[in-house]
Design a protein around this motif. Structure first.
Motif, PDB file in Angstrom:
ATOM      1  N   UNK A   1       0.801  -1.221   0.000  1.00  8.65           N
ATOM      2  CA  UNK A   1       0.000   0.000   0.000  1.00  8.65           C
ATOM      3  C   UNK A   1       0.836   1.275   0.000  1.00  8.65           C
ATOM      4  N   UNK A   2       1.919   1.293   0.779  1.00  5.82           N
ATOM      5  CA  UNK A   2       2.759   2.488   0.842  1.00  5.82           C
ATOM      6  C   UNK A   2       3.804   2.480  -0.280  1.00  5.82           C
ATOM      7  N   UNK A   3       4.615   1.436  -0.321  1.00  8.62           N
ATOM      8  CA  UNK A   3       5.671   1.382  -1.344  1.00  8.62           C
ATOM      9  C   UNK A   3       5.082   1.279  -2.746  1.00  8.62           C
ATOM     10  N   UNK A   4       4.017   0.506  -2.897  1.00  8.95           N
ATOM     11  CA  UNK A   4       3.385   0.384  -4.199  1.00  8.95           C
ATOM     12  C   UNK A   4       2.832   1.704  -4.693  1.00  8.95           C
TER      13      UNK A   4
ATOM     14  N   UNK B   1      -7.216   6.873  12.529  1.00  7.79           N
ATOM     15  CA  UNK B   1      -7.503   5.577  11.915  1.00  7.79           C
ATOM     16  C   UNK B   1      -7.435   4.469  12.962  1.00  7.79           C
ATOM     17  N   UNK B   2      -8.304   3.461  12.786  1.00  8.48           N
ATOM     18  CA  UNK B   2      -8.462   2.405  13.787  1.00  8.48           C
ATOM     19  C   UNK B   2      -7.725   1.114  13.424  1.00  8.48           C
ATOM     20  N   UNK B   3      -7.186   1.026  12.222  1.00 10.05           N
ATOM     21  CA  UNK B   3      -6.456  -0.167  11.801  1.00 10.05           C
ATOM     22  C   UNK B   3      -5.243   0.263  10.995  1.00 10.05           C
ATOM     23  N   UNK B   4      -4.265  -0.629  10.902  1.00  8.57           N
ATOM     24  CA  UNK B   4      -3.079  -0.304  10.108  1.00  8.57           C
ATOM     25  C   UNK B   4      -3.438  -0.226   8.632  1.00  8.57           C
TER      26      UNK B   4
ATOM     27  N   UNK C   1      -3.789   3.604   3.962  1.00 12.70           N
ATOM     28  CA  UNK C   1      -4.588   4.281   2.949  1.00 12.70           C
ATOM     29  C   UNK C   1      -4.597   5.798   3.167  1.00 12.70           C
ATOM     30  N   UNK C   2      -4.704   6.205   4.425  1.00 16.18           N
ATOM     31  CA  UNK C   2      -4.674   7.643   4.714  1.00 16.18           C
ATOM     32  C   UNK C   2      -3.300   8.215   4.390  1.00 16.18           C
ATOM     33  N   UNK C   3      -2.251   7.442   4.649  1.00 10.84           N
ATOM     34  CA  UNK C   3      -0.895   7.881   4.311  1.00 10.84           C
ATOM     35  C   UNK C   3      -0.757   8.052   2.792  1.00 10.84           C
TER      36      UNK C   3
ATOM     37  N   UNK D   1      -0.080  11.320  -2.069  1.00  7.73           N
ATOM     38  CA  UNK D   1      -0.598  11.745  -3.365  1.00  7.73           C
ATOM     39  C   UNK D   1      -0.818  13.249  -3.398  1.00  7.73           C
ATOM     40  N   UNK D   2      -1.267  13.821  -2.289  1.00  3.45           N
ATOM     41  CA  UNK D   2      -1.462  15.274  -2.247  1.00  3.45           C
ATOM     42  C   UNK D   2      -0.140  16.007  -2.450  1.00  3.45           C
ATOM     43  N   UNK D   3       0.909  15.509  -1.836  1.00  6.07           N
ATOM     44  CA  UNK D   3       2.204  16.176  -1.973  1.00  6.07           C
ATOM     45  C   UNK D   3       2.683  16.135  -3.422  1.00  6.07           C
ATOM     46  N   UNK D   4       2.470  15.015  -4.110  1.00  5.73           N
ATOM     47  CA  UNK D   4       2.870  14.915  -5.515  1.00  5.73           C
ATOM     48  C   UNK D   4       1.998  15.819  -6.396  1.00  5.73           C
TER      49      UNK D   4
END
Length: 343
Positions: free
Chosen positions: A104-107, A149-152, A157-159, A164-167
């Motif tokens: 999710x993060x690296x991908x 967020x309540x789960x990793x 997903x929030x990360x 994406x906003x920064x890009x």
């Protein structure tokens, strides 16, 4: 012919989206790792439904593999990118969080870097209703703060949204993040409630009902979700020149970036969802009442006003109709061994 890169193309949502895009005349490049998180045969059966032609290219590989996505962007120069590939599931993220970090993060980082090098017209990345976390005010609006967020799974997903906003800000990449709300329908994932409940009820086995059934979900039928994504492709966000964002819009004041809910806007009690499955199967469920699962939330409910404003569309398939469609597919696919075209 415009080209769309779809990651997670053999997945539940990705398969349905690829089929819709091909029907609409797009050229589709599909990427999927074909991992064994659940039955690979189901993924292969989905892909077998897609026509093999010059309009569809299926590639096997992990989105997080360094350089793979970059090569696909370089070779195919997609006009649109729809990033669905991810390690899914709230409960599995408790046991295997590293897979969520890598996928999710690296991908997502690989997708954003490729978009930076070869900018498409519009990048659309999947998020989740779980990003709203501990929020209790309903319905969820895209302009609500989402910090707890309540789960990793939800955290990754929030990360991704923040990345994406920064890009989008730094490189003027138009990005839409869509937050899904409990998607269900034919060809769904075996680890999801509808699939698990149906299998258990038909086998006469008990079903685990968390929080003693006192849960509400904004169940969204797969065809409605795909229509929402398809229409959002044309709703390309633009950086506001004066930094002023219209009321109710999640558009960033400093980037061509927006978050959009895609949900049915009608929370359904879990017990009513189970009742719809009982009606469709003609059998009564044996309920094993359980406490709330760690990482879960008691309710989700989407405000789809922004989706309506941007596309003129909101999901509307009721649970009874959607579950009946799923049941026809399930009984055809598993009872006869012949894949169904329903859904």
């Amino acid at each position: 012919m415009q080209t769309v890169l779809v990651t997670g193309s053999a997945g539940f949502i990705g398969f349905h989206l690829c089929r819709r895009l091909l029907k609409d005349g797009f050229r589709v490049i599909g990427l999927d790792a074909m991992t064994d998180y659940y039955d690979v045969a189901l993924k292969e059966a989905r892909l077998a439904q897609l026509p093999r032609s010059n309009a569809f290219v299926q590639i096997t590989g992990q989105v997080e593999d360094e350089g793979l996505v970059m090569r696909l962007f370089q070779e195919h120069r997609p006009d649109y990118v729809i990033h669905l590939a991810a390690q899914a599931g709230v409960r599995y993220s408790i046991d295997n969080p590293r897979s969520y970090l890598e996928s999710n993060i690296c991908g997502s980082f690989e997708i954003l870097e490729a978009g930076r090098a070869y900018p498409p017209r519009h990048m659309l990345l999947a998020s989740t209703s779980s990003a709203y976390g501990a929020n209790t005010a309903m319905p969820y609006r895209e302009t609500d703060k989402a910090d707890h967020q309540m789960s990793f799974y939800a955290a990754t997903k929030k990360a991704t949204e923040s990345m994406a906003h920064s890009y989008a800000h730094l490189f003027d990449l138009p990005v839409t993040m869509f937050r899904f709300f409990t998607v269900y329908g034919p060809w769904g994932r075996p680890d999801m409630a509808l699939f698990k409940f149906t299998k258990a009820i038909l086998n006469g086995d008990p079903i685990d009902v968390y929080n003693h059934g006192d849960m509400k979900r904004d169940f969204t039928y797969i065809d409605d979700l795909v229509t929402g994504i398809r229409l959002l492709m044309d709703a390309v966000p633009q950086r506001p020149e004066d930094g002023v964002v219209p009321e109710g819009d999640s558009l960033s004041p400093v980037a061509p970036f927006r978050v959009v809910n895609i949900g049915n806007s009608e929370p359904v009690q879990l017990t009513d969802f189970i009742a719809a499955i009982e009606t469709a199967t003609g059998r009564e469920a044996i309920r094993n009442l359980m406490p709330m699962q760690p990482g879960d939330v008691p309710a989700t409910w989407a405000d789809a006003a922004l989706l309506l404003k941007l596309t003129g569309f909101v999901p509307s398939t009721d649970v009874g109709t959607g579950v009946a469609h799923f049941m026809r597919w399930y009984q055809d696919h598993y009872d006869t061994g012949k894949p169904s075209s329903d859904g």
